[in-house]
Design a protein around this motif. Sequence first.
Motif, PDB file in Angstrom:
ATOM      1  N   THR A  81      -9.282  -6.774  -2.633  1.00 41.67           N
ATOM      2  CA  THR A  81     -10.023  -6.662  -1.383  1.00 41.67           C
ATOM      3  C   THR A  81      -9.817  -5.257  -0.830  1.00 41.67           C
ATOM      4  OG1 THR A  81      -8.163  -7.520  -0.097  1.00 41.67           O
ATOM      5  CG2 THR A  81      -9.738  -9.138  -0.957  1.00 41.67           C
ATOM      6  N   GLY A  82     -10.268  -5.036   0.369  1.00 45.03           N
ATOM      7  CA  GLY A  82     -10.133  -3.692   0.932  1.00 45.03           C
ATOM      8  C   GLY A  82      -8.708  -3.301   1.238  1.00 45.03           C
ATOM      9  N   GLU A  83      -7.781  -4.289   1.389  1.00 47.72           N
ATOM     10  CA  GLU A  83      -6.427  -3.975   1.806  1.00 47.72           C
ATOM     11  C   GLU A  83      -5.353  -4.448   0.840  1.00 47.72           C
ATOM     12  OE1 GLU A  83      -5.990  -5.701   5.629  1.00 47.72           O
ATOM     13  OE2 GLU A  83      -7.380  -4.325   6.625  1.00 47.72           O
ATOM     14  N   ALA A  84      -5.708  -5.331  -0.129  1.00 47.04           N
ATOM     15  CA  ALA A  84      -4.660  -5.917  -0.959  1.00 47.04           C
ATOM     16  C   ALA A  84      -5.216  -6.258  -2.335  1.00 47.04           C
ATOM     17  CB  ALA A  84      -4.079  -7.169  -0.300  1.00 47.04           C
ATOM     18  N   ALA A 140       7.974 -10.751  -4.148  1.00 48.91           N
ATOM     19  CA  ALA A 140       6.717 -10.443  -3.453  1.00 48.91           C
ATOM     20  C   ALA A 140       6.994  -9.757  -2.116  1.00 48.91           C
ATOM     21  CB  ALA A 140       5.907 -11.720  -3.245  1.00 48.91           C
ATOM     22  N   ARG A 141       7.973 -10.253  -1.376  1.00 49.57           N
ATOM     23  CA  ARG A 141       8.323  -9.624  -0.088  1.00 49.57           C
ATOM     24  C   ARG A 141       8.912  -8.237  -0.301  1.00 49.57           C
ATOM     25  NH1 ARG A 141       8.844 -12.990   4.376  1.00 49.57           N
ATOM     26  NH2 ARG A 141      10.564 -11.728   5.145  1.00 49.57           N
ATOM     27  N   LEU A 142       9.634  -8.051  -1.413  1.00 53.18           N
ATOM     28  CA  LEU A 142      10.186  -6.728  -1.712  1.00 53.18           C
ATOM     29  C   LEU A 142       9.072  -5.702  -1.917  1.00 53.18           C
ATOM     30  CD1 LEU A 142      12.806  -5.137  -2.314  1.00 53.18           C
ATOM     31  CD2 LEU A 142      12.517  -5.771  -4.703  1.00 53.18           C
ATOM     32  N   HIS A 143       7.914  -6.156  -2.402  1.00 52.11           N
ATOM     33  CA  HIS A 143       6.758  -5.276  -2.576  1.00 52.11           C
ATOM     34  C   HIS A 143       5.868  -5.224  -1.341  1.00 52.11           C
ATOM     35  CE1 HIS A 143       7.961  -5.722  -6.800  1.00 52.11           C
ATOM     36  NE2 HIS A 143       7.215  -4.668  -7.071  1.00 52.11           N
ATOM     37  N   GLY A 144       6.325  -5.803  -0.244  1.00 50.23           N
ATOM     38  CA  GLY A 144       5.526  -5.819   0.980  1.00 50.23           C
ATOM     39  C   GLY A 144       4.438  -6.865   0.976  1.00 50.23           C
ATOM     40  N   GLY A 145       4.465  -7.795  -0.014  1.00 49.97           N
ATOM     41  CA  GLY A 145       3.412  -8.797  -0.132  1.00 49.97           C
ATOM     42  C   GLY A 145       3.872 -10.170   0.313  1.00 49.97           C
ATOM     43  N   SER A 146       3.147 -11.196  -0.133  1.00 47.63           N
ATOM     44  CA  SER A 146       3.436 -12.568   0.267  1.00 47.63           C
ATOM     45  C   SER A 146       3.052 -13.514  -0.863  1.00 47.63           C
ATOM     46  CB  SER A 146       2.681 -12.937   1.542  1.00 47.63           C
ATOM     47  OG  SER A 146       1.270 -12.856   1.331  1.00 47.63           O
TER      48      SER A 146
END
Length: 470
Positions: free
Chosen positions: A371-374, A422-428
Amino acid sequence: MTRAWLRRALPKTLLARNIALLIALVMLSQVCSLGVLLHYVQRPRVERAAAVFATYVTTLDSLLQATPLAARTELTARLDARAQLPAEATVEPPLSLMGAYRTFQRNVFLDSLRAHLPVDMPALWQSEGGQRLWIRMHAPADAPRAPYWIALPIPEDAKGAGLDAAILLSLGLGALAALTGYVIQRHLNQPLQQLTRAARRVSAGETPAPLPTDGPGEIAAVSSAFNQMTHALQQAEATRALMLAGISHDIRTPLTKLRLSMAMAMPDGSDSSFVVAAESYLDQIETILQQFMDYAGSGEREAAEPGDLNALIERLAGDFAGLGHEFALSLASLPTVAFRPISMMRLLMNLMQNAIVYGGGTGLAVRSWATGEAVHVAVGDRGKGLSAEELEQLKAPFQRGRNARAHSGGTGLGLAIVERIARLHGGSLQFHAREGGGLEVWVVLPLTPGPAMHPVPPGKPRPQSPARSA
Protein backbone atom coordinates in the motif's frame (compact mmCIF):
# COMPACT_ATOMS: atom_id res chain seq x y z
CA MET A 1 -17.52 16.95 33.67
CA THR A 2 -15.80 20.30 34.17
CA ARG A 3 -12.45 18.58 34.65
CA ALA A 4 -12.91 16.52 31.48
CA TRP A 5 -13.81 19.65 29.50
CA LEU A 6 -10.74 21.38 30.89
CA ARG A 7 -8.51 18.49 29.78
CA ARG A 8 -9.93 18.69 26.26
CA ALA A 9 -9.54 22.48 26.13
CA LEU A 10 -5.91 22.53 27.29
CA PRO A 11 -3.19 22.22 24.64
CA LYS A 12 -1.55 18.80 24.40
CA THR A 13 2.11 19.85 24.60
CA LEU A 14 3.94 21.44 27.52
CA LEU A 15 5.28 24.16 25.22
CA ALA A 16 1.79 25.21 24.11
CA ARG A 17 0.45 25.12 27.68
CA ASN A 18 3.24 27.29 29.05
CA ILE A 19 2.91 29.79 26.20
CA ALA A 20 -0.87 29.96 26.67
CA LEU A 21 -0.43 30.46 30.43
CA LEU A 22 2.22 33.13 29.90
CA ILE A 23 0.04 35.01 27.39
CA ALA A 24 -2.93 34.82 29.77
CA LEU A 25 -0.86 36.17 32.66
CA VAL A 26 0.59 38.96 30.52
CA MET A 27 -2.85 39.94 29.25
CA LEU A 28 -4.25 39.90 32.79
CA SER A 29 -1.41 42.08 34.04
CA GLN A 30 -1.91 44.49 31.14
CA VAL A 31 -5.66 44.72 31.80
CA CYS A 32 -5.01 45.38 35.49
CA SER A 33 -2.39 48.01 34.67
CA LEU A 34 -4.75 49.71 32.24
CA GLY A 35 -7.51 49.69 34.85
CA VAL A 36 -5.22 51.28 37.43
CA LEU A 37 -4.07 53.87 34.87
CA LEU A 38 -7.59 54.87 33.89
CA HIS A 39 -9.11 54.88 37.38
CA TYR A 40 -6.33 56.30 39.54
CA VAL A 41 -4.35 58.43 37.08
CA GLN A 42 -6.39 59.41 34.07
CA ARG A 43 -9.78 59.83 35.74
CA PRO A 44 -8.58 62.42 38.35
CA ARG A 45 -6.70 64.22 35.61
CA VAL A 46 -9.79 64.46 33.41
CA GLU A 47 -11.99 65.52 36.34
CA ARG A 48 -9.58 68.36 37.20
CA ALA A 49 -9.60 69.45 33.56
CA ALA A 50 -13.45 69.43 33.62
CA ALA A 51 -13.53 71.52 36.78
CA VAL A 52 -11.15 74.12 35.30
CA PHE A 53 -13.12 74.13 32.04
CA ALA A 54 -16.40 74.64 33.94
CA THR A 55 -14.89 77.68 35.67
CA TYR A 56 -13.86 79.05 32.29
CA VAL A 57 -17.35 78.49 30.85
CA THR A 58 -19.16 80.15 33.79
CA THR A 59 -16.78 83.11 33.61
CA LEU A 60 -17.42 83.42 29.86
CA ASP A 61 -21.17 83.21 30.44
CA SER A 62 -21.03 86.02 33.03
CA LEU A 63 -18.85 88.11 30.71
CA LEU A 64 -21.26 87.73 27.79
CA GLN A 65 -24.21 88.77 29.93
CA ALA A 66 -22.40 91.90 31.10
CA THR A 67 -21.19 92.87 27.62
CA PRO A 68 -23.17 95.59 25.81
CA LEU A 69 -25.34 94.45 22.93
CA ALA A 70 -23.12 95.80 20.12
CA ALA A 71 -19.92 94.28 21.51
CA ARG A 72 -21.74 91.05 22.43
CA THR A 73 -22.97 90.59 18.87
CA GLU A 74 -19.46 90.80 17.48
CA LEU A 75 -18.10 88.49 20.21
CA THR A 76 -20.75 85.79 19.73
CA ALA A 77 -20.13 85.88 15.99
CA ARG A 78 -16.47 85.15 16.64
CA LEU A 79 -17.49 82.29 18.96
CA ASP A 80 -19.74 80.82 16.23
CA ALA A 81 -22.81 81.19 18.42
CA ARG A 82 -25.96 79.54 17.06
CA ALA A 83 -29.56 79.69 18.07
CA GLN A 84 -30.08 76.00 17.21
CA LEU A 85 -27.77 73.10 17.96
CA PRO A 86 -26.20 71.69 14.73
CA ALA A 87 -27.30 68.20 13.74
CA GLU A 88 -23.77 66.70 13.85
CA ALA A 89 -23.50 67.63 17.54
CA THR A 90 -26.28 65.19 18.44
CA VAL A 91 -24.73 62.17 16.70
CA GLU A 92 -23.35 59.63 19.17
CA PRO A 93 -19.91 58.21 18.24
CA PRO A 94 -19.96 54.51 17.21
CA LEU A 95 -18.89 52.01 19.84
CA SER A 96 -15.62 50.18 19.18
CA LEU A 97 -13.24 48.11 21.24
CA MET A 98 -10.21 50.11 20.11
CA GLY A 99 -11.89 53.39 21.15
CA ALA A 100 -13.32 52.13 24.44
CA TYR A 101 -10.89 54.12 26.56
CA ARG A 102 -11.70 57.31 24.56
CA THR A 103 -15.40 56.79 25.25
CA PHE A 104 -14.56 56.27 28.93
CA GLN A 105 -12.63 59.55 29.12
CA ARG A 106 -15.33 61.40 27.19
CA ASN A 107 -18.04 60.25 29.58
CA VAL A 108 -15.94 61.07 32.65
CA PHE A 109 -15.24 64.57 31.34
CA LEU A 110 -18.89 65.29 30.45
CA ASP A 111 -20.20 63.94 33.75
CA SER A 112 -17.73 66.04 35.73
CA LEU A 113 -18.36 69.14 33.57
CA ARG A 114 -22.13 68.87 33.97
CA ALA A 115 -21.68 68.47 37.72
CA HIS A 116 -19.81 71.81 37.87
CA LEU A 117 -22.07 73.74 35.48
CA PRO A 118 -25.54 75.01 36.28
CA VAL A 119 -28.37 72.64 35.44
CA ASP A 120 -29.71 74.94 32.73
CA MET A 121 -26.36 74.93 30.86
CA PRO A 122 -26.25 71.57 29.01
CA ALA A 123 -23.04 70.42 27.26
CA LEU A 124 -22.66 68.14 24.24
CA TRP A 125 -19.53 66.58 22.71
CA GLN A 126 -19.38 66.74 18.92
CA SER A 127 -17.39 63.90 17.30
CA GLU A 128 -18.56 64.21 13.68
CA GLY A 129 -16.77 66.84 11.58
CA GLY A 130 -14.18 67.64 14.24
CA GLN A 131 -14.23 67.40 18.02
CA ARG A 132 -15.57 70.33 20.04
CA LEU A 133 -17.93 71.10 22.93
CA TRP A 134 -21.31 72.77 22.47
CA ILE A 135 -22.61 74.60 25.53
CA ARG A 136 -25.87 76.51 25.80
CA MET A 137 -25.23 79.90 27.37
CA HIS A 138 -27.73 81.88 29.41
CA ALA A 139 -29.89 84.44 27.66
CA PRO A 140 -28.72 88.03 28.33
CA ALA A 141 -30.89 90.42 30.30
CA ASP A 142 -31.73 92.51 27.23
CA ALA A 143 -32.89 89.41 25.30
CA PRO A 144 -34.34 86.97 27.89
CA ARG A 145 -35.87 84.69 25.29
CA ALA A 146 -32.79 84.19 23.12
CA PRO A 147 -30.39 81.59 24.67
CA TYR A 148 -27.72 80.44 22.25
CA TRP A 149 -25.14 77.64 21.77
CA ILE A 150 -21.41 78.27 21.42
CA ALA A 151 -18.64 75.85 20.37
CA LEU A 152 -15.50 75.62 22.48
CA PRO A 153 -12.33 73.58 21.87
CA ILE A 154 -11.88 70.43 23.95
CA PRO A 155 -9.04 70.48 26.48
CA GLU A 156 -6.09 68.24 25.67
CA ASP A 157 -6.39 66.44 28.99
CA ALA A 158 -9.90 65.32 28.02
CA LYS A 159 -8.71 63.88 24.69
CA GLY A 160 -6.38 61.35 26.32
CA ALA A 161 -3.33 62.44 24.36
CA GLY A 162 -0.43 60.01 24.75
CA LEU A 163 -2.59 57.17 25.99
CA ASP A 164 -2.44 55.47 22.59
CA ALA A 165 1.32 55.24 22.82
CA ALA A 166 1.10 53.85 26.37
CA ILE A 167 -1.33 51.13 25.33
CA LEU A 168 0.73 50.18 22.28
CA LEU A 169 3.86 50.06 24.44
CA SER A 170 2.09 47.78 26.92
CA LEU A 171 0.96 45.46 24.14
CA GLY A 172 4.47 45.42 22.71
CA LEU A 173 5.95 44.54 26.11
CA GLY A 174 3.36 41.76 26.47
CA ALA A 175 4.27 40.34 23.05
CA LEU A 176 7.98 40.56 23.95
CA ALA A 177 7.34 38.68 27.21
CA ALA A 178 5.41 35.96 25.34
CA LEU A 179 8.21 35.65 22.76
CA THR A 180 10.81 35.42 25.52
CA GLY A 181 8.81 32.71 27.24
CA TYR A 182 8.55 30.82 23.96
CA VAL A 183 12.32 30.93 23.45
CA ILE A 184 12.96 29.81 27.05
CA GLN A 185 10.48 26.95 26.76
CA ARG A 186 11.99 25.83 23.45
CA HIS A 187 15.38 25.79 25.17
CA LEU A 188 13.94 23.63 27.97
CA ASN A 189 12.15 21.34 25.51
CA GLN A 190 15.32 20.50 23.57
CA PRO A 191 16.77 18.15 26.24
CA LEU A 192 13.30 16.63 26.72
CA GLN A 193 13.14 15.86 23.01
CA GLN A 194 16.60 14.30 23.19
CA LEU A 195 15.40 12.19 26.11
CA THR A 196 12.34 11.08 24.13
CA ARG A 197 14.41 10.03 21.14
CA ALA A 198 16.88 8.17 23.37
CA ALA A 199 14.04 6.37 25.20
CA ARG A 200 12.56 5.26 21.88
CA ARG A 201 15.92 3.91 20.77
CA VAL A 202 16.24 1.98 24.04
CA SER A 203 12.74 0.52 23.58
CA ALA A 204 13.79 -0.54 20.06
CA GLY A 205 16.75 -2.49 21.45
CA GLU A 206 19.47 0.04 20.58
CA THR A 207 22.11 1.65 22.76
CA PRO A 208 21.88 5.44 22.46
CA ALA A 209 24.75 7.78 23.22
CA PRO A 210 24.78 9.23 26.76
CA LEU A 211 22.62 12.32 27.18
CA PRO A 212 24.37 15.62 28.02
CA THR A 213 24.14 16.63 31.69
CA ASP A 214 25.28 20.25 31.41
CA GLY A 215 21.80 21.85 31.25
CA PRO A 216 19.54 23.14 34.04
CA GLY A 217 19.74 21.23 37.32
CA GLU A 218 16.37 19.48 37.01
CA ILE A 219 16.95 18.43 33.38
CA ALA A 220 20.52 17.37 34.17
CA ALA A 221 19.23 15.15 37.00
CA VAL A 222 16.74 13.44 34.66
CA SER A 223 19.41 12.95 31.98
CA SER A 224 21.86 11.54 34.52
CA ALA A 225 19.23 9.10 35.83
CA PHE A 226 18.44 8.03 32.26
CA ASN A 227 22.13 7.44 31.53
CA GLN A 228 22.39 5.30 34.66
CA MET A 229 19.31 3.33 33.62
CA THR A 230 20.74 2.76 30.13
CA HIS A 231 24.01 1.53 31.61
CA ALA A 232 22.13 -0.83 33.93
CA LEU A 233 20.12 -2.18 30.98
CA GLN A 234 23.32 -2.78 29.02
CA GLN A 235 24.77 -4.74 31.93
CA ALA A 236 21.53 -6.73 32.28
CA GLU A 237 21.56 -7.47 28.54
CA ALA A 238 25.16 -8.66 28.69
CA THR A 239 24.33 -10.85 31.70
CA ARG A 240 21.30 -12.28 29.90
CA ALA A 241 23.29 -13.08 26.76
CA LEU A 242 25.99 -14.79 28.85
CA MET A 243 23.37 -16.77 30.79
CA LEU A 244 21.59 -17.90 27.62
CA ALA A 245 24.84 -19.01 26.03
CA GLY A 246 25.71 -20.94 29.18
CA ILE A 247 22.29 -22.60 29.36
CA SER A 248 22.45 -23.60 25.71
CA HIS A 249 25.91 -25.09 26.13
CA ASP A 250 25.27 -26.79 29.47
CA ILE A 251 22.03 -28.45 28.33
CA ARG A 252 23.02 -29.45 24.81
CA THR A 253 26.31 -31.02 25.93
CA PRO A 254 24.69 -33.69 28.18
CA LEU A 255 21.98 -34.27 25.56
CA THR A 256 24.64 -35.11 23.00
CA LYS A 257 26.41 -37.39 25.47
CA LEU A 258 23.09 -39.08 26.23
CA ARG A 259 22.53 -39.82 22.55
CA LEU A 260 25.98 -41.39 22.24
CA SER A 261 25.56 -43.40 25.41
CA MET A 262 22.22 -44.79 24.25
CA ALA A 263 23.64 -45.77 20.86
CA MET A 264 26.65 -47.50 22.45
CA ALA A 265 24.66 -49.26 25.17
CA MET A 266 22.22 -51.03 22.84
CA PRO A 267 23.57 -54.44 21.69
CA ASP A 268 23.37 -55.38 18.03
CA GLY A 269 20.08 -56.96 16.96
CA SER A 270 18.12 -55.70 19.99
CA ASP A 271 14.78 -53.89 19.76
CA SER A 272 15.48 -50.29 18.75
CA SER A 273 11.99 -48.91 19.49
CA PHE A 274 13.22 -47.58 22.82
CA VAL A 275 16.08 -45.77 21.15
CA VAL A 276 13.75 -44.24 18.54
CA ALA A 277 11.32 -43.02 21.23
CA ALA A 278 14.15 -41.66 23.36
CA GLU A 279 15.68 -39.81 20.42
CA SER A 280 12.26 -38.34 19.63
CA TYR A 281 12.03 -36.98 23.16
CA LEU A 282 15.54 -35.59 22.90
CA ASP A 283 14.59 -33.85 19.62
CA GLN A 284 11.58 -32.28 21.35
CA ILE A 285 13.82 -31.03 24.17
CA GLU A 286 16.23 -29.45 21.70
CA THR A 287 13.31 -27.88 19.77
CA ILE A 288 11.87 -26.39 22.95
CA LEU A 289 15.30 -25.11 23.97
CA GLN A 290 15.80 -23.50 20.56
CA GLN A 291 12.40 -21.79 20.76
CA PHE A 292 13.32 -20.32 24.14
CA MET A 293 16.60 -19.07 22.69
CA ASP A 294 14.84 -17.60 19.66
CA TYR A 295 12.30 -15.74 21.82
CA ALA A 296 14.98 -14.39 24.13
CA GLY A 297 17.06 -13.14 21.20
CA SER A 298 14.55 -12.17 18.48
CA GLY A 299 17.28 -10.41 16.47
CA GLU A 300 17.77 -7.13 18.35
CA ARG A 301 21.50 -7.14 17.64
CA GLU A 302 21.11 -8.02 13.97
CA ALA A 303 21.58 -5.11 11.56
CA ALA A 304 18.96 -4.39 8.92
CA GLU A 305 19.67 -4.11 5.22
CA PRO A 306 17.46 -3.33 2.22
CA GLY A 307 16.34 -6.40 0.32
CA ASP A 308 13.71 -8.14 -1.77
CA LEU A 309 11.10 -9.65 0.52
CA ASN A 310 9.48 -11.61 -2.33
CA ALA A 311 12.79 -13.35 -3.06
CA LEU A 312 12.99 -14.50 0.57
CA ILE A 313 9.39 -15.81 0.41
CA GLU A 314 10.08 -17.71 -2.84
CA ARG A 315 13.23 -19.27 -1.40
CA LEU A 316 11.44 -20.46 1.75
CA ALA A 317 8.50 -21.79 -0.31
CA GLY A 318 11.00 -23.76 -2.42
CA ASP A 319 12.61 -25.20 0.71
CA PHE A 320 9.23 -26.31 2.08
CA ALA A 321 8.32 -27.76 -1.33
CA GLY A 322 11.42 -29.94 -1.07
CA LEU A 323 10.00 -31.27 2.20
CA GLY A 324 6.68 -32.09 0.52
CA HIS A 325 4.68 -28.96 1.46
CA GLU A 326 3.44 -26.83 -1.44
CA PHE A 327 2.58 -23.16 -0.85
CA ALA A 328 0.57 -21.30 -3.50
CA LEU A 329 2.30 -17.97 -4.06
CA SER A 330 0.58 -14.73 -5.09
CA LEU A 331 3.32 -12.12 -4.88
CA ALA A 332 2.79 -8.56 -6.05
CA SER A 333 5.60 -6.18 -6.95
CA LEU A 334 7.05 -4.82 -3.68
CA PRO A 335 9.32 -1.84 -3.04
CA THR A 336 12.66 -2.44 -1.40
CA VAL A 337 12.23 -2.88 2.35
CA ALA A 338 14.91 -2.76 5.03
CA PHE A 339 14.72 -5.86 7.26
CA ARG A 340 16.89 -8.13 9.38
CA PRO A 341 17.50 -11.19 7.18
CA ILE A 342 17.78 -13.91 9.82
CA SER A 343 14.95 -12.49 11.95
CA MET A 344 12.64 -12.07 8.94
CA MET A 345 13.45 -15.61 7.79
CA ARG A 346 12.59 -16.90 11.27
CA LEU A 347 9.31 -14.95 11.20
CA LEU A 348 8.20 -16.36 7.84
CA MET A 349 9.37 -19.86 8.70
CA ASN A 350 7.36 -19.89 11.94
CA LEU A 351 4.21 -18.73 10.14
CA MET A 352 4.60 -21.25 7.32
CA GLN A 353 5.43 -24.07 9.75
CA ASN A 354 2.36 -23.20 11.87
CA ALA A 355 0.21 -23.29 8.71
CA ILE A 356 1.52 -26.79 7.95
CA VAL A 357 1.21 -28.20 11.47
CA TYR A 358 -1.96 -26.52 12.77
CA GLY A 359 -3.78 -25.76 9.52
CA GLY A 360 -4.21 -29.35 8.39
CA GLY A 361 -1.60 -29.02 5.65
CA THR A 362 -4.21 -27.96 3.07
CA GLY A 363 -4.80 -24.69 1.28
CA LEU A 364 -1.32 -23.40 2.08
CA ALA A 365 -0.72 -20.00 0.49
CA VAL A 366 1.46 -16.93 0.81
CA ARG A 367 0.58 -13.62 -0.79
CA SER A 368 2.15 -10.16 -0.64
CA TRP A 369 1.10 -6.67 -1.64
CA ALA A 370 2.03 -3.07 -0.94
CA THR A 371 0.00 0.00 0.00
CA GLY A 372 1.10 3.60 0.14
CA GLU A 373 2.57 3.23 3.65
CA ALA A 374 3.31 -0.46 4.29
CA VAL A 375 4.15 -3.86 2.83
CA HIS A 376 1.84 -6.80 3.67
CA VAL A 377 2.67 -10.51 3.74
CA ALA A 378 -0.15 -12.98 4.44
CA VAL A 379 0.30 -16.69 5.22
CA GLY A 380 -2.94 -18.69 5.00
CA ASP A 381 -4.28 -22.20 5.56
CA ARG A 382 -7.65 -23.99 5.64
CA GLY A 383 -7.58 -25.09 9.27
CA LYS A 384 -10.35 -24.60 11.80
CA GLY A 385 -10.81 -20.97 12.61
CA LEU A 386 -10.32 -19.48 16.09
CA SER A 387 -12.23 -16.66 17.77
CA ALA A 388 -10.86 -13.14 17.87
CA GLU A 389 -10.09 -13.45 21.60
CA GLU A 390 -8.13 -16.67 21.06
CA LEU A 391 -6.19 -15.17 18.16
CA GLU A 392 -5.10 -12.17 20.24
CA GLN A 393 -4.10 -14.45 23.12
CA LEU A 394 -1.79 -16.38 20.78
CA LYS A 395 0.47 -13.30 20.59
CA ALA A 396 1.39 -13.70 24.26
CA PRO A 397 4.16 -16.15 25.25
CA PHE A 398 3.21 -19.74 26.19
CA GLN A 399 -0.30 -19.45 24.70
CA ARG A 400 -1.55 -22.22 22.41
CA GLY A 401 -4.83 -22.47 20.53
CA ARG A 402 -7.24 -25.35 20.96
CA ASN A 403 -6.22 -26.63 17.49
CA ALA A 404 -2.66 -27.06 18.83
CA ARG A 405 -3.50 -29.26 21.83
CA ALA A 406 -3.13 -32.44 19.80
CA HIS A 407 0.41 -31.52 18.81
CA SER A 408 3.31 -32.07 21.18
CA GLY A 409 6.72 -30.51 21.27
CA GLY A 410 5.61 -26.85 21.16
CA THR A 411 5.99 -24.21 23.83
CA GLY A 412 3.50 -21.58 22.70
CA LEU A 413 6.31 -19.21 21.71
CA GLY A 414 6.02 -19.41 17.91
CA LEU A 415 3.61 -16.53 17.38
CA ALA A 416 5.14 -14.62 20.29
CA ILE A 417 8.45 -14.73 18.41
CA VAL A 418 6.71 -13.59 15.21
CA GLU A 419 5.00 -10.74 17.06
CA ARG A 420 8.25 -9.63 18.64
CA ILE A 421 10.15 -9.66 15.34
CA ALA A 422 7.35 -7.74 13.60
CA ARG A 423 7.40 -5.07 16.33
CA LEU A 424 11.20 -4.94 16.08
CA HIS A 425 10.73 -3.91 12.44
CA GLY A 426 8.16 -1.28 13.41
CA GLY A 427 5.32 -3.47 12.10
CA SER A 428 2.44 -5.49 13.51
CA LEU A 429 0.86 -8.95 13.42
CA GLN A 430 -2.82 -9.29 12.43
CA PHE A 431 -5.25 -12.21 12.19
CA HIS A 432 -7.96 -12.34 9.52
CA ALA A 433 -10.55 -14.91 8.54
CA ARG A 434 -9.69 -16.31 5.14
CA GLU A 435 -12.23 -16.19 2.36
CA GLY A 436 -13.55 -19.71 1.81
CA GLY A 437 -12.59 -20.83 5.33
CA GLY A 438 -9.42 -20.97 7.33
CA LEU A 439 -7.10 -18.34 8.72
CA GLU A 440 -4.68 -15.75 7.36
CA VAL A 441 -1.90 -14.21 9.42
CA TRP A 442 -0.83 -10.80 8.15
CA VAL A 443 2.57 -9.24 8.78
CA VAL A 444 2.42 -5.47 8.17
CA LEU A 445 5.80 -3.76 7.72
CA PRO A 446 6.04 0.05 7.31
CA LEU A 447 7.86 1.38 4.26
CA THR A 448 9.52 4.09 6.36
CA PRO A 449 12.07 2.40 8.63
CA GLY A 450 11.83 3.12 12.33
CA PRO A 451 14.67 4.29 14.60
CA ALA A 452 15.71 0.69 15.26
CA MET A 453 16.37 -0.05 11.59
CA HIS A 454 19.95 0.67 10.53
CA PRO A 455 20.89 -0.63 7.09
CA VAL A 456 24.28 -2.29 6.76
CA PRO A 457 26.64 -1.63 3.85
CA PRO A 458 25.71 -3.44 0.62
CA GLY A 459 27.53 -6.60 -0.32
CA LYS A 460 27.11 -8.37 3.01
CA PRO A 461 25.94 -11.94 2.19
CA ARG A 462 22.54 -13.03 3.36
CA PRO A 463 22.37 -16.16 5.53
CA GLN A 464 21.23 -19.38 3.90
CA SER A 465 17.75 -20.65 4.65
CA PRO A 466 17.59 -23.31 7.41
CA ALA A 467 14.16 -24.46 6.28
CA ARG A 468 15.41 -27.78 4.94
CA SER A 469 16.70 -28.77 8.36
CA ALA A 470 13.60 -27.59 10.27
